[in-house]
Design an enzyme around this catalytic site. Structure first.
Site, short mmCIF file in Angstrom:
data_model
loop_
_atom_site.label_atom_id
_atom_site.label_comp_id
_atom_site.label_asym_id
_atom_site.label_seq_id
_atom_site.Cartn_x
_atom_site.Cartn_y
_atom_site.Cartn_z
N SER A 124 2.52 -0.65 -1.56
CA SER A 124 2.73 -0.21 -2.94
C SER A 124 3.20 1.23 -2.99
O SER A 124 2.85 2.05 -2.13
CB SER A 124 1.38 -0.34 -3.66
OG SER A 124 1.40 0.38 -4.86
N TYR A 149 -8.13 1.03 -4.19
CA TYR A 149 -7.05 0.05 -4.00
C TYR A 149 -5.89 0.69 -3.23
O TYR A 149 -5.42 0.16 -2.22
CB TYR A 149 -6.55 -0.48 -5.36
CG TYR A 149 -5.21 -1.16 -5.25
CD1 TYR A 149 -5.09 -2.38 -4.59
CD2 TYR A 149 -4.05 -0.56 -5.75
CE1 TYR A 149 -3.85 -3.00 -4.44
CE2 TYR A 149 -2.81 -1.17 -5.60
CZ TYR A 149 -2.71 -2.38 -4.95
OH TYR A 149 -1.48 -2.97 -4.79
N LYS A 153 -4.34 0.03 0.80
CA LYS A 153 -2.96 -0.21 1.22
C LYS A 153 -2.54 0.83 2.28
O LYS A 153 -1.87 0.51 3.25
CB LYS A 153 -2.02 -0.13 0.01
CG LYS A 153 -2.22 -1.26 -0.98
CD LYS A 153 -1.62 -2.55 -0.43
CE LYS A 153 -2.16 -3.77 -1.14
NZ LYS A 153 -1.72 -5.04 -0.57
N PHE A 178 7.48 -0.91 -6.27
CA PHE A 178 7.26 -0.01 -7.39
C PHE A 178 6.60 -0.83 -8.51
O PHE A 178 5.55 -1.39 -8.27
CB PHE A 178 8.54 0.79 -7.71
CG PHE A 178 8.66 1.94 -6.73
CD1 PHE A 178 8.87 1.69 -5.37
CD2 PHE A 178 8.45 3.25 -7.13
CE1 PHE A 178 8.89 2.74 -4.42
CE2 PHE A 178 8.47 4.29 -6.20
CZ PHE A 178 8.69 4.04 -4.86
N LEU A 200 1.17 -2.05 -18.21
CA LEU A 200 1.93 -1.86 -19.45
C LEU A 200 2.62 -3.13 -19.97
O LEU A 200 2.43 -3.53 -21.12
CB LEU A 200 2.96 -0.74 -19.25
CG LEU A 200 3.82 -0.43 -20.47
CD1 LEU A 200 2.98 0.10 -21.62
CD2 LEU A 200 4.91 0.57 -20.11
P1 NAD Z 1 -2.06 -11.37 -7.51
O1 NAD Z 1 -3.50 -11.03 -7.70
O2 NAD Z 1 -1.35 -12.03 -8.63
O3 NAD Z 1 -1.89 -12.29 -6.22
C1 NAD Z 1 -2.71 -12.18 -5.08
C2 NAD Z 1 -3.11 -13.60 -4.70
O4 NAD Z 1 -3.91 -13.53 -3.52
C3 NAD Z 1 -3.94 -14.29 -5.77
O5 NAD Z 1 -3.43 -15.58 -5.98
C4 NAD Z 1 -5.35 -14.35 -5.18
O6 NAD Z 1 -6.06 -15.49 -5.62
C5 NAD Z 1 -5.05 -14.36 -3.70
N1 NAD Z 1 -6.11 -13.79 -2.84
C6 NAD Z 1 -6.72 -12.58 -2.97
N2 NAD Z 1 -7.60 -12.41 -1.98
C7 NAD Z 1 -7.54 -13.53 -1.20
C8 NAD Z 1 -8.20 -13.93 -0.02
N3 NAD Z 1 -9.13 -13.19 0.57
N4 NAD Z 1 -7.88 -15.14 0.51
C9 NAD Z 1 -6.95 -15.94 -0.08
N5 NAD Z 1 -6.29 -15.60 -1.19
C10 NAD Z 1 -6.58 -14.40 -1.74
O7 NAD Z 1 -1.31 -10.03 -7.06
P2 NAD Z 1 0.25 -9.77 -6.96
O8 NAD Z 1 0.66 -8.89 -8.09
O9 NAD Z 1 0.96 -11.04 -6.71
O10 NAD Z 1 0.27 -8.86 -5.66
C11 NAD Z 1 0.57 -9.39 -4.37
C12 NAD Z 1 0.50 -8.29 -3.34
O11 NAD Z 1 1.41 -7.24 -3.70
C13 NAD Z 1 -0.87 -7.63 -3.25
O12 NAD Z 1 -1.12 -7.32 -1.90
C14 NAD Z 1 -0.72 -6.38 -4.07
O13 NAD Z 1 -1.59 -5.38 -3.65
C15 NAD Z 1 0.72 -5.99 -3.77
N6 NAD Z 1 1.32 -5.17 -4.84
C16 NAD Z 1 1.36 -5.60 -6.13
C17 NAD Z 1 1.90 -4.78 -7.13
C18 NAD Z 1 1.94 -5.22 -8.56
O14 NAD Z 1 2.15 -4.36 -9.44
N7 NAD Z 1 1.77 -6.49 -8.87
C19 NAD Z 1 2.43 -3.51 -6.80
C20 NAD Z 1 2.39 -3.12 -5.47
C21 NAD Z 1 1.83 -3.94 -4.49
N1 UFG Z 2 0.47 2.61 -19.86
C1 UFG Z 2 0.20 2.83 -21.20
N2 UFG Z 2 -0.63 1.95 -21.84
C2 UFG Z 2 -1.17 0.86 -21.20
C3 UFG Z 2 -0.88 0.65 -19.84
C4 UFG Z 2 -0.05 1.55 -19.19
O1 UFG Z 2 0.66 3.80 -21.80
O2 UFG Z 2 -1.93 0.11 -21.85
C5 UFG Z 2 1.39 3.54 -19.17
C6 UFG Z 2 0.75 4.25 -17.99
O3 UFG Z 2 0.09 5.43 -18.42
C7 UFG Z 2 1.98 4.51 -17.10
C8 UFG Z 2 2.89 3.32 -17.38
O4 UFG Z 2 2.45 2.78 -18.64
O5 UFG Z 2 2.64 5.67 -17.54
C9 UFG Z 2 2.80 2.22 -16.33
O6 UFG Z 2 1.44 1.86 -16.14
P1 UFG Z 2 1.01 0.55 -15.33
O7 UFG Z 2 -0.47 0.45 -15.39
O8 UFG Z 2 1.79 -0.62 -15.80
O9 UFG Z 2 1.52 0.85 -13.85
P2 UFG Z 2 1.14 2.03 -12.84
O10 UFG Z 2 2.42 2.73 -12.50
O11 UFG Z 2 0.04 2.83 -13.34
O12 UFG Z 2 0.60 1.25 -11.56
C10 UFG Z 2 1.17 0.02 -11.09
C11 UFG Z 2 0.06 -0.80 -10.45
C12 UFG Z 2 -0.44 -0.13 -9.21
C13 UFG Z 2 0.72 0.14 -8.28
C14 UFG Z 2 1.77 0.96 -8.98
C15 UFG Z 2 2.97 1.17 -8.11
O13 UFG Z 2 -1.00 -1.00 -11.36
O14 UFG Z 2 -1.33 -0.97 -8.56
O15 UFG Z 2 2.18 0.30 -10.18
O16 UFG Z 2 3.41 -0.03 -7.60
F1 UFG Z 2 0.28 0.82 -7.22
#
Ligand code: NAD
Ligand code: UFG
Length: 335
Positions: A124, A149, A153, A178, A200
């Site tokens: 991330s 979290y 990572k 991102f 957001l």
């Molecule tokens: P998500 O929670 O939608 O998907 C994760 C999936 O993994 C879920 O289906 C959950 O049930 C499963 N899971 C969790 N722990 C498990 C375990 N121990 N065994 C088997 N299954 C398990 O999350 P996502 O948004 O799809 O994210 C996927 C990956 O990308 C994660 O590693 C997350 O940290 C990373 N990531 C996500 C974002 C984001 O904004 N969504 C940003 C950066 C990185």
């Molecule tokens: N925001 C609001 N109101 C809300 C939610 C968010 O104003 O109700 C604003 C936040 O302050 C920020 C922007 O919207 O300025 C984006 O916020 P998000 O929570 O959607 O995303 P972040 O950038 O904070 O973080 C996300 C994931 C993290 C990940 C990161 C980079 O939550 O896990 O993107 O990948 F690490």
């Protein structure tokens, strides 16, 4: 070619499975449904007309990973399974470290045992902490994460780095995502967080459908054009497709090693720009108010994704309007 996808029914996992199946790969998937629903498997089948070979289980359970490796000739592992809620991780750090770090250790142990040595790991942008210079390149220092979290990572990135030195046969790609948003254009799969969304875009979408009353904009006094936070939002389908480029890269690497790529669009949008675009594209009104800053938030964060473009031949092609349209389409189809 057989691709093993952990967390295959989650947000990013499900969209990636669709792209993998559409591209002709065999997909073997694992999930414990801790943050997803079984019905996603049917939705993936509806979209692609193809099926994942699915195993229900926990990545911490070495025996199920062993079983999967024994029963399938796995070529590449794409690891999405993790917990991802920033606030929750502050309350339950140990369960985040166990689930996000120990699971990868278990996975690597089993991969080594079965001589499977190609891995894509989901990291991330959060590993960059707060950077003063934008856009963020992969060479910038990582660390100074602001929550467990993010630290989980960061730890895994260090572990994978050590592994790639100790076992030079391993070919590893670390993707630093991102802000993935939006949904598959079919409206069948998307981001469906339990309870009140912390991010957001899903929050805006639920205000649009009137499931939530009002969006709090966290701070309007940041050092940005309009004072609200700026992020690099990337359409989930673009993000999913990058994994196909990642697999091609792993298959074409002459020797082992670890490669890191940012996945973003390279453009930053403010919260107010997000609201305006969402309103315009979907012809809705978003009720919002300015609220205090959210603790741990930074002003601006956007990627330099030119390394992925040069080395993987991948660039994001969908714009903010597509992201807003598909996010809304998903919530109105799944109310
Ligand atoms: P998500 O929670 O939608 O998907 C994760 C999936 O993994 C879920 O289906 C959950 O049930 C499963 N899971 C969790 N722990 C498990 C375990 N121990 N065994 C088997 N299954 C398990 O999350 P996502 O948004 O799809 O994210 C996927 C990956 O990308 C994660 O590693 C997350 O940290 C990373 N990531 C996500 C974002 C984001 O904004 N969504 C940003 C950066 C990185
Ligand atoms: N925001 C609001 N109101 C809300 C939610 C968010 O104003 O109700 C604003 C936040 O302050 C920020 C922007 O919207 O300025 C984006 O916020 P998000 O929570 O959607 O995303 P972040 O950038 O904070 O973080 C996300 C994931 C993290 C990940 C990161 C980079 O939550 O896990 O993107 O990948 F690490």
């Amino acid at each position: 070619m057989n691709i093993f996808v952990t967390g295959c029914t989650g947000y990013i996992g499900s969209h990636t499975c669709v792209e993998l199946l559409n591209a002709g790969y065999n997909v073997i998937g694992l999930d414990n449904f801790s943050n997803s629903k079984r019905e996603v498997l049917d939705k993936i089948k509806q979209i692609t007309n193809k099926k994942i070979k699915f195993y229900e289980g926990d990545m911490l359970d070495e025996s199920i990973l062993d079983k999967i490796m024994n029963e399938n000739n796995i070529d590449v592992v794409v690891d999405f399974a993790a917990y991802k809620a920033v606030g929750d991780s502050v309350v339950k750090p140990i369960s985040y470290y166990i689930n996000n770090v120990s699971s990868v250790l278990t996975l690597i142990k089993v991969m080594q045992k079965h001589n499977v040595k190609k891995l894509i790991f989901s990291s991330s942008a959060t590993v960059y902490g707060k950077q003063d210079i934008m856009p963020i390149t992969e060479e910038m220092p990582i660390g100074n994460t602001t929550n467990p979290y993010g630290t989980s990572k960061l730890f895994v990135e260090h572990i994978l780095n050590d592994l790639s030195i100790a076992d030079p046969e391993f070919k590893i790609i670390v993707f630093r995502y991102f802000n993935p948003v939006g949904a598959h254009p079919s409206g069948l799969i998307g981001e469906n967080p339990n309870g009140i969304p912390a991010n957001l875009m899903p929050f805006i979408a639920k205000v649009a459908t009137k499931e939530l009353e009002c969006l709090s904009v966290f701070g309007d006094d940041y050092d940005t054009l309009d004072g609200t936070g700026v992020r690099d939002y990337i359409h989930i389908v673009d993000l999913a497709k990058a994994h196909l480029n990642g697999i091609n890269k792993l298959n074409n690497m002459n020797e082992g090693g670890l490669l890191v790529y940012n996945l973003g669009t390279g453009k930053g949008y403010s919260v107010l720009e997000m609201i305006k675009t969402f309103e315009k594209v979907n012809n809705v009104t978003i009720n919002y108010k300015i609220a205090p800053r959210r603790s741990g938030d930074i002003d601006t964060c956007y990627a330099d994704s030119s390394k992925a473009s040069k080395e993987l031949g991948w660039t994001a092609s969908l714009n903010l309007e597509d992201m807003c349209k598909d996010a809304y389409n998903f919530v109105i189809n799944n109310k």
